[in-house]
Design an enzyme around this catalytic site. Structure first.
Site, short mmCIF file in Angstrom:
data_model
loop_
_atom_site.label_atom_id
_atom_site.label_comp_id
_atom_site.label_asym_id
_atom_site.label_seq_id
_atom_site.Cartn_x
_atom_site.Cartn_y
_atom_site.Cartn_z
N LYS A 10 0.84 -1.20 0.00
CA LYS A 10 0.00 0.00 0.00
C LYS A 10 0.89 1.26 0.00
CE LYS A 10 -3.75 -2.42 2.42
NZ LYS A 10 -4.78 -2.33 3.49
N TYR A 50 -12.05 -2.53 -3.30
CA TYR A 50 -12.63 -2.60 -1.95
C TYR A 50 -14.16 -2.58 -1.96
CZ TYR A 50 -8.10 -2.10 0.40
OH TYR A 50 -6.83 -2.32 0.88
N PHE A 58 -15.65 3.60 7.08
CA PHE A 58 -14.27 3.98 6.76
C PHE A 58 -13.96 3.92 5.26
CE2 PHE A 58 -14.16 -0.59 7.92
CZ PHE A 58 -13.58 -1.15 6.77
N ARG A 86 -1.54 -14.50 3.92
CA ARG A 86 -2.39 -13.86 4.93
C ARG A 86 -1.75 -13.96 6.31
NH1 ARG A 86 -6.82 -10.51 3.84
NH2 ARG A 86 -7.83 -11.26 5.76
N THR A 92 -5.52 -7.52 10.48
CA THR A 92 -5.79 -6.22 9.87
C THR A 92 -5.29 -5.06 10.74
OG1 THR A 92 -7.79 -7.18 8.88
CG2 THR A 92 -7.64 -4.76 8.95
N ARG A 103 2.67 -6.71 9.36
CA ARG A 103 1.92 -5.66 10.06
C ARG A 103 2.36 -5.58 11.53
NH1 ARG A 103 -3.90 -7.35 7.35
NH2 ARG A 103 -3.80 -6.01 5.50
N ASN A 113 -1.95 -0.20 7.16
CA ASN A 113 -1.39 -1.49 7.56
C ASN A 113 -0.50 -2.11 6.49
OD1 ASN A 113 -3.39 -2.17 5.81
ND2 ASN A 113 -4.61 -3.34 7.27
N HIS A 116 -1.63 -5.52 1.46
CA HIS A 116 -2.91 -6.22 1.21
C HIS A 116 -2.61 -7.62 0.69
CE1 HIS A 116 -6.85 -7.16 -0.50
NE2 HIS A 116 -6.15 -7.68 -1.50
P1 IDP Z 1 -7.66 -7.03 5.38
O1 IDP Z 1 -6.84 -6.04 4.58
O2 IDP Z 1 -6.88 -7.57 6.55
O3 IDP Z 1 -8.29 -8.10 4.54
P2 IDP Z 1 -10.33 -5.81 5.57
O4 IDP Z 1 -11.26 -6.02 6.71
O5 IDP Z 1 -10.65 -6.49 4.27
O6 IDP Z 1 -8.85 -6.20 6.08
O7 IDP Z 1 -10.22 -4.24 5.33
C1 IDP Z 1 -9.60 -3.73 4.19
C2 IDP Z 1 -8.71 -2.58 4.58
O8 IDP Z 1 -9.52 -1.51 5.08
C3 IDP Z 1 -7.75 -2.89 5.73
O9 IDP Z 1 -6.56 -3.54 5.30
C4 IDP Z 1 -7.48 -1.50 6.29
O10 IDP Z 1 -6.53 -0.79 5.49
C5 IDP Z 1 -8.84 -0.85 6.14
N1 IDP Z 1 -9.68 -0.98 7.35
C6 IDP Z 1 -10.29 -2.10 7.82
N2 IDP Z 1 -10.99 -1.86 8.94
C7 IDP Z 1 -10.84 -0.53 9.19
C8 IDP Z 1 -11.34 0.33 10.22
O11 IDP Z 1 -12.06 -0.07 11.13
N3 IDP Z 1 -10.94 1.65 10.14
C9 IDP Z 1 -10.14 2.12 9.15
N4 IDP Z 1 -9.66 1.35 8.16
C10 IDP Z 1 -10.00 0.03 8.18
MG MG Z 2 -9.81 -7.97 3.16
#
Ligand code: IDP
Ligand code: MG
Length: 148
Positions: A10, A50, A58, A86, A92, A103, A113, A116
């Site tokens: 990212k 996304y 968010f 993963r 996350t 992470r 984070n 992806h």
């Molecule tokens: P992942 O990347 O671990 O699969 P997801 O739940 O698919 O996590 O969320 C996608 C991305 O959205 C996350 O990697 C993070 O950058 C962002 N994100 C997820 N949850 C939150 C939140 O509660 N607040 C702000 N950003 C979030």
């Molecule tokens: Mg995801």
């Protein structure tokens, strides 16, 4: 089972000079790099990537963040590549991610984070197709392939 998974550094991962660290970890694990490119993601692509989060509070900030600078797209291939990557990326929320994950070792934020990765084989197929044409993915043998 040999699988392909989509991985992306990212904007914070690129900006914090962690692309090499990510590539080193995936290579050392025994995964094979079969696709690689760099781009500032257009807004439409970010929204498509996304889409599952479109209704989340968010979402707007997430799209702004992910389009805020260059990103690096990768496709990694190997045994159970989806699950392996993963686990290597970690939870996350960087604060909850285990030490030893990307992470957990390099991040503190939920949104920023660093990296992806696809969460299933089906997601991987969808995400790979979003970023790569068939002719941009490389099929080749590695000399250590028989060990893996
Ligand atoms: P992942 O990347 O671990 O699969 P997801 O739940 O698919 O996590 O969320 C996608 C991305 O959205 C996350 O990697 C993070 O950058 C962002 N994100 C997820 N949850 C939150 C939140 O509660 N607040 C702000 N950003 C979030
Ligand atoms: Mg995801």
């Amino acid at each position: 089972m040999a699988e392909r998974t989509f991985v992306m550094a990212k904007p914070d991962g690129v900006g914090r000079r962690l692309v090499g660290e990510m590539v080193r970890r995936f290579e050392s694990r025994g995964l094979k790099l079969v696709g690689l490119k760099m781009q500032v993601m257009p807004k439409d692509l970010a929204k498509a990537h996304y889409a599952e989060h479109a209704e989340k509070p968010f979402f707007g900030e997430l799209v702004s963040f992910i389009t805020s600078g260059p990103t690096v797209q990768m496709v990694w291939e190997g045994l159970n590549a989806v699950e392996a990557v993963r686990k290597m990326n970690g939870a996350t929320n960087c604060l909850k991610a285990e030490i030893g994950t990307i992470r957990g070792d390099f991040g503190l934020s939920v949104q920023n984070n660093l990296v992806h990765a696809s969460d299933s084989v089906e997601t991987a197929q969808r995400e790979i197709a979003l970023y790569f044409k068939q002719e941009e993915l490389w099929d080749y043998a590695m000399p250590d392939g028989h060990w893996l």
